[in-house]
Design a protein around this motif. Structure first.
Motif, mmCIF file in Angstrom:
data_model
loop_
_atom_site.group_PDB
_atom_site.id
_atom_site.type_symbol
_atom_site.label_atom_id
_atom_site.label_comp_id
_atom_site.label_asym_id
_atom_site.label_seq_id
_atom_site.Cartn_x
_atom_site.Cartn_y
_atom_site.Cartn_z
ATOM 1 N N ARG A 112 -8.602 6.753 2.130
ATOM 2 C CA ARG A 112 -7.645 7.494 2.352
ATOM 3 C C ARG A 112 -8.218 9.004 2.727
ATOM 4 O O ARG A 112 -9.294 9.400 2.304
ATOM 5 C CB ARG A 112 -6.876 7.935 0.900
ATOM 6 C CG ARG A 112 -6.143 6.509 0.614
ATOM 7 C CD ARG A 112 -5.091 6.726 -0.582
ATOM 8 N NE ARG A 112 -5.881 7.568 -1.497
ATOM 9 C CZ ARG A 112 -4.918 8.263 -2.547
ATOM 10 N NH1 ARG A 112 -3.603 8.163 -2.371
ATOM 11 N NH2 ARG A 112 -5.788 8.971 -3.615
ATOM 12 N N TYR A 113 -7.393 9.644 3.794
ATOM 13 C CA TYR A 113 -7.897 10.805 4.326
ATOM 14 C C TYR A 113 -6.606 11.826 4.577
ATOM 15 O O TYR A 113 -5.583 11.111 4.685
ATOM 16 C CB TYR A 113 -8.813 10.576 5.397
ATOM 17 C CG TYR A 113 -8.082 10.446 6.633
ATOM 18 C CD1 TYR A 113 -7.549 11.409 7.445
ATOM 19 C CD2 TYR A 113 -7.716 9.173 6.978
ATOM 20 C CE1 TYR A 113 -7.037 11.182 8.704
ATOM 21 C CE2 TYR A 113 -7.241 8.954 8.180
ATOM 22 C CZ TYR A 113 -6.612 9.702 8.831
ATOM 23 O OH TYR A 113 -5.886 9.537 10.094
ATOM 24 N N SER A 114 -6.948 13.131 4.399
ATOM 25 C CA SER A 114 -5.810 14.018 4.480
ATOM 26 C C SER A 114 -5.688 14.289 6.067
ATOM 27 O O SER A 114 -6.822 14.604 6.669
ATOM 28 C CB SER A 114 -6.251 15.574 3.955
ATOM 29 O OG SER A 114 -5.440 16.277 4.423
ATOM 30 N N VAL A 162 -1.140 11.425 4.202
ATOM 31 C CA VAL A 162 -2.428 10.673 3.987
ATOM 32 C C VAL A 162 -2.208 9.717 5.094
ATOM 33 O O VAL A 162 -1.334 8.654 5.378
ATOM 34 C CB VAL A 162 -2.094 9.936 2.403
ATOM 35 C CG1 VAL A 162 -3.431 8.959 2.295
ATOM 36 C CG2 VAL A 162 -1.907 11.264 1.498
ATOM 37 N N LYS A 169 -1.482 7.297 -5.323
ATOM 38 C CA LYS A 169 -2.132 6.577 -6.414
ATOM 39 C C LYS A 169 -1.779 7.312 -7.946
ATOM 40 O O LYS A 169 -1.462 8.680 -7.755
ATOM 41 C CB LYS A 169 -3.496 6.315 -6.154
ATOM 42 C CG LYS A 169 -3.650 5.564 -5.101
ATOM 43 C CD LYS A 169 -5.304 5.365 -5.072
ATOM 44 C CE LYS A 169 -5.818 4.462 -3.918
ATOM 45 N NZ LYS A 169 -7.203 4.069 -3.974
ATOM 46 N N ARG A 178 -5.255 6.333 6.606
ATOM 47 C CA ARG A 178 -6.072 5.435 6.161
ATOM 48 C C ARG A 178 -7.232 5.046 7.354
ATOM 49 O O ARG A 178 -6.895 4.947 8.524
ATOM 50 C CB ARG A 178 -5.804 4.142 5.592
ATOM 51 C CG ARG A 178 -5.214 3.964 4.410
ATOM 52 C CD ARG A 178 -4.794 2.767 3.927
ATOM 53 N NE ARG A 178 -4.212 2.680 2.697
ATOM 54 C CZ ARG A 178 -2.778 3.313 2.129
ATOM 55 N NH1 ARG A 178 -2.152 3.499 3.054
ATOM 56 N NH2 ARG A 178 -2.574 3.206 0.820
ATOM 57 N N ASP A 190 -3.136 11.280 -8.606
ATOM 58 C CA ASP A 190 -3.010 12.077 -7.455
ATOM 59 C C ASP A 190 -2.140 13.067 -8.021
ATOM 60 O O ASP A 190 -1.093 12.947 -8.798
ATOM 61 C CB ASP A 190 -2.348 11.306 -6.416
ATOM 62 C CG ASP A 190 -3.284 10.453 -5.628
ATOM 63 O OD1 ASP A 190 -4.533 10.453 -5.931
ATOM 64 O OD2 ASP A 190 -2.705 9.608 -4.772
ATOM 65 N N HIS A 244 1.155 5.613 -0.147
ATOM 66 C CA HIS A 244 0.492 6.773 0.344
ATOM 67 C C HIS A 244 -0.079 7.563 -1.171
ATOM 68 O O HIS A 244 -0.914 8.529 -0.930
ATOM 69 C CB HIS A 244 1.025 7.796 1.036
ATOM 70 C CG HIS A 244 2.509 8.321 0.612
ATOM 71 N ND1 HIS A 244 3.375 7.592 0.412
ATOM 72 C CD2 HIS A 244 2.686 9.597 0.245
ATOM 73 C CE1 HIS A 244 4.537 8.265 -0.251
ATOM 74 N NE2 HIS A 244 3.918 9.530 -0.456
ATOM 75 N N LYS A 302 0.992 -1.171 -0.074
ATOM 76 C CA LYS A 302 0.158 0.017 0.066
ATOM 77 C C LYS A 302 0.858 1.115 0.153
ATOM 78 O O LYS A 302 1.711 1.311 0.762
ATOM 79 C CB LYS A 302 -0.819 0.103 1.219
ATOM 80 C CG LYS A 302 -1.788 -1.044 1.169
ATOM 81 C CD LYS A 302 -3.151 -0.665 0.552
ATOM 82 C CE LYS A 302 -4.188 -1.678 0.729
ATOM 83 N NZ LYS A 302 -5.529 -1.156 0.117
#
Length: 106
Positions: free
Chosen positions: A96-98, A84, A8, A86, A11, A6, A4
């Motif tokens: 995902r979140y800031s 980032v 993609k 999760r 982005d 951070h 995984k």
């Protein structure tokens, strides 16, 4: 098993270290096994090419080279570089979140 990351494909990221520090661009391609990403307009290199069907003249072509993902930071909608995280949303999906604003990404 795929790691995984951070970031993609698609982005917007900011370069935080190296020669191109401070530049932003869109992720065009990820090389997950090498932990590298190709970012639009960042880390440009000159490539000498022979004449071919695509480029009948040949010569020197400018193209993007991969950048290590540790040197990239996600940029949110406001244009701020942020880390980032999760978390599970209300539907039980991992999103995902800031970390700066707490806002869910996409």
């Amino acid at each position: 098993m795929q790691r995984k990351l951070h970031i993609k494909k698609g982005d917007t990221v900011k370069v935080i270290a190296g020669e191109d520090r401070g530049q932003t661009g869109k992720v065009l391609q990820l090389e997950v096994k090498k932990n590298r990403a190709i970012v639009e307009g960042v880390n440009m290199v000159s490539k000498h090419t022979k004449p071919n069907a695509e480029n009948t003249q040949g010569g020197i072509v400018q193209k993007e080279a991969p950048v290590h993902i540790s040197n990239l930071m996600f940029v949110d909608k406001q244009g701020n570089a942020t880390r980032v995280g999760r978390k599970l949303d209300e539907n039980g999906q991992l999103v995902r979140y800031s970390k700066k604003t707490g806002e869910v990404i996409k």
